[in-house]
Motif scaffolding. Sequence first.
Motif, PDB file in Angstrom:
ATOM      1  N   ASP A   2       0.810  -1.221   0.000  1.00 37.06           N
ATOM      2  CA  ASP A   2       0.000   0.000   0.000  1.00 37.06           C
ATOM      3  C   ASP A   2       0.841   1.268   0.000  1.00 37.06           C
ATOM      4  OD1 ASP A   2      -2.322  -1.472   0.007  1.00 37.06           O
ATOM      5  OD2 ASP A   2      -2.803  -1.076   2.121  1.00 37.06           O
ATOM      6  N   GLY A   3       1.988   1.224   0.619  1.00 38.95           N
ATOM      7  CA  GLY A   3       2.778   2.438   0.749  1.00 38.95           C
ATOM      8  C   GLY A   3       2.060   3.422   1.658  1.00 38.95           C
ATOM      9  N   MET A   4       2.127   4.704   1.307  1.00 41.28           N
ATOM     10  CA  MET A   4       1.430   5.726   2.086  1.00 41.28           C
ATOM     11  C   MET A   4      -0.066   5.609   1.821  1.00 41.28           C
ATOM     12  SD  MET A   4       1.980   9.780   2.104  1.00 41.28           S
ATOM     13  CE  MET A   4       1.411  10.723   3.487  1.00 41.28           C
ATOM     14  N   ARG A   5      -0.844   5.541   2.891  1.00 43.63           N
ATOM     15  CA  ARG A   5      -2.292   5.379   2.775  1.00 43.63           C
ATOM     16  C   ARG A   5      -2.953   6.733   3.028  1.00 43.63           C
ATOM     17  NH1 ARG A   5      -4.498   0.199   3.573  1.00 43.63           N
ATOM     18  NH2 ARG A   5      -5.980   1.021   5.103  1.00 43.63           N
ATOM     19  N   VAL A   6      -3.646   7.242   1.996  1.00 44.48           N
ATOM     20  CA  VAL A   6      -4.250   8.574   2.064  1.00 44.48           C
ATOM     21  C   VAL A   6      -5.765   8.429   1.962  1.00 44.48           C
ATOM     22  CG1 VAL A   6      -4.363  10.868   1.015  1.00 44.48           C
ATOM     23  CG2 VAL A   6      -2.203   9.574   0.956  1.00 44.48           C
ATOM     24  N   LEU A   7      -6.455   8.794   3.021  1.00 45.35           N
ATOM     25  CA  LEU A   7      -7.916   8.775   3.020  1.00 45.35           C
ATOM     26  C   LEU A   7      -8.403  10.026   2.294  1.00 45.35           C
ATOM     27  CD1 LEU A   7     -10.607   7.505   3.938  1.00 45.35           C
ATOM     28  CD2 LEU A   7     -10.378   8.836   6.059  1.00 45.35           C
ATOM     29  N   VAL A   8      -9.206   9.838   1.246  1.00 42.17           N
ATOM     30  CA  VAL A   8      -9.675  10.956   0.432  1.00 42.17           C
ATOM     31  C   VAL A   8     -11.193  11.132   0.544  1.00 42.17           C
ATOM     32  CG1 VAL A   8      -7.718  10.933  -1.154  1.00 42.17           C
ATOM     33  CG2 VAL A   8      -9.717   9.513  -1.660  1.00 42.17           C
ATOM     34  N   ASP A   9     -11.742  10.785   1.688  1.00 38.99           N
ATOM     35  CA  ASP A   9     -13.153  11.000   1.990  1.00 38.99           C
ATOM     36  C   ASP A   9     -13.291  12.205   2.911  1.00 38.99           C
ATOM     37  OD1 ASP A   9     -14.025   8.858   0.506  1.00 38.99           O
ATOM     38  OD2 ASP A   9     -14.481   7.574   2.216  1.00 38.99           O
ATOM     39  N   ARG A  10     -14.384  12.922   2.766  1.00 35.55           N
ATOM     40  CA  ARG A  10     -14.640  14.083   3.617  1.00 35.55           C
ATOM     41  C   ARG A  10     -15.060  13.650   5.024  1.00 35.55           C
ATOM     42  NH1 ARG A  10     -14.592  19.268   2.342  1.00 35.55           N
ATOM     43  NH2 ARG A  10     -14.407  18.769   0.150  1.00 35.55           N
ATOM     44  N   LEU A  11     -15.732  12.493   5.119  1.00 38.14           N
ATOM     45  CA  LEU A  11     -16.195  11.974   6.401  1.00 38.14           C
ATOM     46  C   LEU A  11     -15.366  10.751   6.793  1.00 38.14           C
ATOM     47  CD1 LEU A  11     -20.022  12.078   5.624  1.00 38.14           C
ATOM     48  CD2 LEU A  11     -18.680  13.798   6.859  1.00 38.14           C
ATOM     49  N   TRP A  12     -15.151  10.594   8.095  1.00 40.10           N
ATOM     50  CA  TRP A  12     -14.425   9.414   8.579  1.00 40.10           C
ATOM     51  C   TRP A  12     -15.286   8.178   8.334  1.00 40.10           C
ATOM     52  CZ3 TRP A  12      -9.535   8.719   9.664  1.00 40.10           C
ATOM     53  CH2 TRP A  12      -9.148   7.504  10.212  1.00 40.10           C
ATOM     54  N   PRO A  13     -14.698   7.067   7.891  1.00 40.75           N
ATOM     55  CA  PRO A  13     -15.464   5.851   7.599  1.00 40.75           C
ATOM     56  C   PRO A  13     -16.139   5.276   8.852  1.00 40.75           C
ATOM     57  CG  PRO A  13     -13.124   5.571   7.049  1.00 40.75           C
ATOM     58  CD  PRO A  13     -13.278   6.928   7.621  1.00 40.75           C
ATOM     59  N   ARG A  14     -17.389   4.929   8.677  1.00 41.04           N
ATOM     60  CA  ARG A  14     -18.170   4.395   9.796  1.00 41.04           C
ATOM     61  C   ARG A  14     -17.600   3.085  10.311  1.00 41.04           C
ATOM     62  NH1 ARG A  14     -24.512   5.367   8.321  1.00 41.04           N
ATOM     63  NH2 ARG A  14     -24.298   7.598   8.011  1.00 41.04           N
ATOM     64  N   GLY A  15     -17.546   2.994  11.631  1.00 43.13           N
ATOM     65  CA  GLY A  15     -17.185   1.739  12.275  1.00 43.13           C
ATOM     66  C   GLY A  15     -15.706   1.424  12.309  1.00 43.13           C
ATOM     67  N   LEU A  16     -14.857   2.325  11.830  1.00 37.29           N
ATOM     68  CA  LEU A  16     -13.412   2.066  11.839  1.00 37.29           C
ATOM     69  C   LEU A  16     -12.710   2.965  12.847  1.00 37.29           C
ATOM     70  CD1 LEU A  16     -12.123   1.696   8.156  1.00 37.29           C
ATOM     71  CD2 LEU A  16     -12.451  -0.081   9.859  1.00 37.29           C
ATOM     72  N   THR A  17     -11.831   2.360  13.612  1.00 40.32           N
ATOM     73  CA  THR A  17     -10.973   3.160  14.475  1.00 40.32           C
ATOM     74  C   THR A  17      -9.783   3.651  13.649  1.00 40.32           C
ATOM     75  OG1 THR A  17      -9.588   1.293  15.121  1.00 40.32           O
ATOM     76  CG2 THR A  17     -11.569   1.719  16.463  1.00 40.32           C
ATOM     77  N   LYS A  18      -9.061   4.592  14.169  1.00 42.87           N
ATOM     78  CA  LYS A  18      -7.876   5.086  13.460  1.00 42.87           C
ATOM     79  C   LYS A  18      -6.850   3.972  13.284  1.00 42.87           C
ATOM     80  CE  LYS A  18      -8.471   9.886  14.602  1.00 42.87           C
ATOM     81  NZ  LYS A  18      -7.867  11.123  15.018  1.00 42.87           N
ATOM     82  N   ALA A  19      -6.721   3.123  14.258  1.00 43.82           N
ATOM     83  CA  ALA A  19      -5.765   2.014  14.158  1.00 43.82           C
ATOM     84  C   ALA A  19      -6.193   1.026  13.075  1.00 43.82           C
ATOM     85  CB  ALA A  19      -5.627   1.309  15.499  1.00 43.82           C
ATOM     86  N   GLU A  20      -7.480   0.716  13.007  1.00 39.36           N
ATOM     87  CA  GLU A  20      -7.965  -0.223  11.995  1.00 39.36           C
ATOM     88  C   GLU A  20      -7.815   0.334  10.584  1.00 39.36           C
ATOM     89  OE1 GLU A  20     -11.560  -2.433  14.448  1.00 39.36           O
ATOM     90  OE2 GLU A  20     -11.933  -0.479  13.533  1.00 39.36           O
ATOM     91  N   ALA A  21      -8.037   1.627  10.435  1.00 40.92           N
ATOM     92  CA  ALA A  21      -7.961   2.244   9.111  1.00 40.92           C
ATOM     93  C   ALA A  21      -6.518   2.379   8.634  1.00 40.92           C
ATOM     94  CB  ALA A  21      -8.637   3.615   9.122  1.00 40.92           C
ATOM     95  N   ALA A  22      -5.585   2.499   9.557  1.00 38.36           N
ATOM     96  CA  ALA A  22      -4.157   2.628   9.220  1.00 38.36           C
ATOM     97  C   ALA A  22      -3.929   3.724   8.178  1.00 38.36           C
ATOM     98  CB  ALA A  22      -3.596   1.295   8.751  1.00 38.36           C
ATOM     99  N   VAL A  23      -4.503   4.890   8.424  1.00 38.07           N
ATOM    100  CA  VAL A  23      -4.390   6.028   7.516  1.00 38.07           C
ATOM    101  C   VAL A  23      -3.165   6.852   7.892  1.00 38.07           C
ATOM    102  CG1 VAL A  23      -5.501   8.206   6.867  1.00 38.07           C
ATOM    103  CG2 VAL A  23      -6.854   6.125   7.040  1.00 38.07           C
TER     104      VAL A  23
END
Length: 116
Positions: free
Chosen positions: A16-37
Amino acid sequence: MQLKTKRVYEPKADGDGMRVLVDRLWPRGLTKAEAAVDLWLKEIAPTTELRRWFHGDQGTWDEFSKRYIGELDNNPAAVDVLRQHIGEAPVTLLYSVKDEARNHAEILKDYILTHR
């Protein structure tokens, strides 16, 4: 340049390399650790108005794409931030919608690759 897209709900992978979240809203049901953003770049996501317009069944995919590209054209600062992170190492654009073919991250990826 290695730029790819992936649902944020999929597990982190070595490539994956650098993981960049490109959504305006945080994904439902995911913690920051789980998302690994590594970077949450919500400013580059479609505006709330555009997202509501599209998901309200008012528009077509083609029209959404055109409008989102227009937003990207008018938001060079956010586009530049993303470009600064894209280099030799892979970058994965993360999104939360279920449709893997028709999502704004795919439009953004194509935009970055074709608009220099």
